[in-house]
Design an enzyme around this catalytic site. Sequence first.
Site, PDB file in Angstrom:
ATOM      1  N   ASP A 109     -29.490 -96.937  70.783  1.00  0.00           N
ATOM      2  CA  ASP A 109     -29.065 -98.338  70.903  1.00  0.00           C
ATOM      3  C   ASP A 109     -29.154 -99.114  69.590  1.00  0.00           C
ATOM      4  OD1 ASP A 109     -31.790 -98.282  70.795  1.00  0.00           O
ATOM      5  OD2 ASP A 109     -32.132 -99.320  72.698  1.00  0.00           O
ATOM      6  N   LYS A 160     -45.213-101.878  69.202  1.00  0.00           N
ATOM      7  CA  LYS A 160     -45.314-103.120  69.990  1.00  0.00           C
ATOM      8  C   LYS A 160     -46.682-103.792  69.837  1.00  0.00           C
ATOM      9  CE  LYS A 160     -41.341-101.866  71.924  1.00  0.00           C
ATOM     10  NZ  LYS A 160     -41.143-100.601  72.578  1.00  0.00           N
ATOM     11  N   ASP A 216     -30.372-103.845  67.226  1.00  0.00           N
ATOM     12  CA  ASP A 216     -30.619-103.072  68.444  1.00  0.00           C
ATOM     13  C   ASP A 216     -29.697-103.716  69.477  1.00  0.00           C
ATOM     14  OD1 ASP A 216     -31.555-102.389  70.993  1.00  0.00           O
ATOM     15  OD2 ASP A 216     -33.602-102.121  70.298  1.00  0.00           O
TER      16      ASP A 216
HETATM   17  N1  GDD Z   1     -33.845 -88.518  76.307  1.00  0.00           N
HETATM   18  C1  GDD Z   1     -34.655 -89.553  76.482  1.00  0.00           C
HETATM   19  N2  GDD Z   1     -35.676 -89.456  77.395  1.00  0.00           N
HETATM   20  N3  GDD Z   1     -34.463 -90.674  75.742  1.00  0.00           N
HETATM   21  C2  GDD Z   1     -35.293 -91.719  75.970  1.00  0.00           C
HETATM   22  C3  GDD Z   1     -36.337 -91.690  76.914  1.00  0.00           C
HETATM   23  C4  GDD Z   1     -36.536 -90.483  77.665  1.00  0.00           C
HETATM   24  O1  GDD Z   1     -37.420 -90.353  78.497  1.00  0.00           O
HETATM   25  N4  GDD Z   1     -36.965 -92.899  76.883  1.00  0.00           N
HETATM   26  C5  GDD Z   1     -36.330 -93.643  75.954  1.00  0.00           C
HETATM   27  N5  GDD Z   1     -35.309 -92.944  75.404  1.00  0.00           N
HETATM   28  C6  GDD Z   1     -34.401 -93.368  74.360  1.00  0.00           C
HETATM   29  C7  GDD Z   1     -33.690 -94.690  74.631  1.00  0.00           C
HETATM   30  O2  GDD Z   1     -32.433 -94.479  75.272  1.00  0.00           O
HETATM   31  C8  GDD Z   1     -33.496 -95.239  73.231  1.00  0.00           C
HETATM   32  O3  GDD Z   1     -32.315 -94.707  72.640  1.00  0.00           O
HETATM   33  C9  GDD Z   1     -34.690 -94.688  72.463  1.00  0.00           C
HETATM   34  O4  GDD Z   1     -35.180 -93.585  73.217  1.00  0.00           O
HETATM   35  C10 GDD Z   1     -35.814 -95.732  72.286  1.00  0.00           C
HETATM   36  O5  GDD Z   1     -36.169 -96.237  73.542  1.00  0.00           O
HETATM   37  P1  GDD Z   1     -36.107 -97.803  73.857  1.00  0.00           P
HETATM   38  O6  GDD Z   1     -36.530 -97.976  75.265  1.00  0.00           O
HETATM   39  O7  GDD Z   1     -34.796 -98.387  73.441  1.00  0.00           O
HETATM   40  O8  GDD Z   1     -37.285 -98.292  72.920  1.00  0.00           O
HETATM   41  P2  GDD Z   1     -37.487 -99.725  72.266  1.00  0.00           P
HETATM   42  O9  GDD Z   1     -36.200-100.358  71.885  1.00  0.00           O
HETATM   43  O10 GDD Z   1     -38.391-100.509  73.140  1.00  0.00           O
HETATM   44  O11 GDD Z   1     -38.315 -99.338  70.919  1.00  0.00           O
HETATM   45  C11 GDD Z   1     -37.857 -98.310  70.049  1.00  0.00           C
HETATM   46  O12 GDD Z   1     -36.814 -98.789  69.215  1.00  0.00           O
HETATM   47  C12 GDD Z   1     -37.185 -99.823  68.278  1.00  0.00           C
HETATM   48  C13 GDD Z   1     -35.945-100.148  67.458  1.00  0.00           C
HETATM   49  O13 GDD Z   1     -34.946-100.657  68.287  1.00  0.00           O
HETATM   50  C14 GDD Z   1     -39.031 -97.809  69.186  1.00  0.00           C
HETATM   51  O14 GDD Z   1     -38.593 -96.677  68.485  1.00  0.00           O
HETATM   52  C15 GDD Z   1     -39.512 -98.900  68.218  1.00  0.00           C
HETATM   53  O15 GDD Z   1     -40.516 -98.389  67.376  1.00  0.00           O
HETATM   54  C16 GDD Z   1     -38.335 -99.376  67.379  1.00  0.00           C
HETATM   55  O16 GDD Z   1     -38.766-100.440  66.518  1.00  0.00           O
HETATM   56 MG    MG Z   2     -34.196-100.021  72.203  1.00  0.00          MG
END
Ligand code: GDD
Ligand code: MG
Length: 358
Positions: A109, A160, A216
Amino acid sequence: MKGLILVGGFGTRLRPLTFSKPKPLVEFCNKAMVLHQIEALAAVGVSEVVLAVNYQPHIIEQFLAKESDKLGIKITTSLEDEPMGTAGPLKVAEKHLNDGEPFFVLNSDVTCDFPFQAMIDFHKKTGAEGTLLVTKVTDPSKFGVILYDEGGKINQFVEKPQHFVGDRINAGIYLLSPGVFDRIELRPTSIEKEVFPIMAKESTLFCMELPGFWADVGQPADFRSGTALNLASLRESAPDTLASGEPIEGNVMVAPDAVIGKGCRIGPDVVVGPGCIVGDGVRLVRSTLLGGSRIGSNSYVADSIVGWSSKVGEWARLCNGCVLGEDVSIKSEVCASGATVLPHKSVSADIMSPKIVL
Ligand code: GDD
Ligand code: MG
């Protein structure tokens, strides 16, 4: 080289669009989100991309089969029986990914100008086990915060944080050496909470500051602001992809087969998708019209996303973050402010404050 894109999760924050297709296939600036990433990976010579998915694998596979031929890159899916988090999927896909070379890992994303070649060069130069892209944000609390020294060596990684640690965050784009596989067990694991903090402690994790924009785009408000940033970046790098001429103001992208009526004002920060029909006298600003949607004459659409094949009548007004799902109908002269409308629904009365139409 190979790459893995983390495509898990149900895209709930991008509903109602994700009721119609998985998040990575939702078009951002007229191209499926995941295609922006795959094209950029292909451009630096990545030969195989693995998509780590835990739902709707067939829809994603079908869509990407066509793209794979076009781009000359192998695209496979790695399906999880249960959500494996952000590190577990690497272990699941290890046999595809591990060819002894460093490999890319991307959150699905996030978008930016994807400086992959610079990452490769930096990774070689530092001899790091992992290289992350880092960017600056105003609200770091919903991200992974990184503290690092002048040479880019990460001293601390805090996912976080509850209290302010810093405003430089993990952009969700990594280049990892194969040694990282040994740090991950075959179970649901968070790379941000269980792997990166240890690598930081052992001084094997580095970061590179991301030049240019980053967004994002996993929820509507960020999708809209990310669209504006991406269009501004295209203005510099590929101005021919933007529309110009009489009704256009600022950065606007219009699909070649979309039809725009007479006497409109379009822009700034507007994307008009393929097959869209915009009537006469329409005002569009800071909005995306997804493929096949139609806006009736003299309507006003601001700060909104109009879903595929949706229809907005004449003299209607959408504003303040409306998100229409697929095949929604907004009747003529209706005013909707902050409405989220589920697919196939019809709205015939005004909505004056944020509301979900079920
Ligand atoms: N295959 C798979 N399986 N992918 C997963 C799973 C899972 O169980 N859980 C989450 N993802 C994927 C999501 O689709 C996304 O592309 C990515 O892993 C990160 O998950 P998010 O749920 O979007 O995390 P976030 O936005 O809260 O935080 C992450 O992104 C930030 C930047 O946008 C972290 O990586 C943070 O450290 C980072 O700053
Ligand atoms: Mg995200």
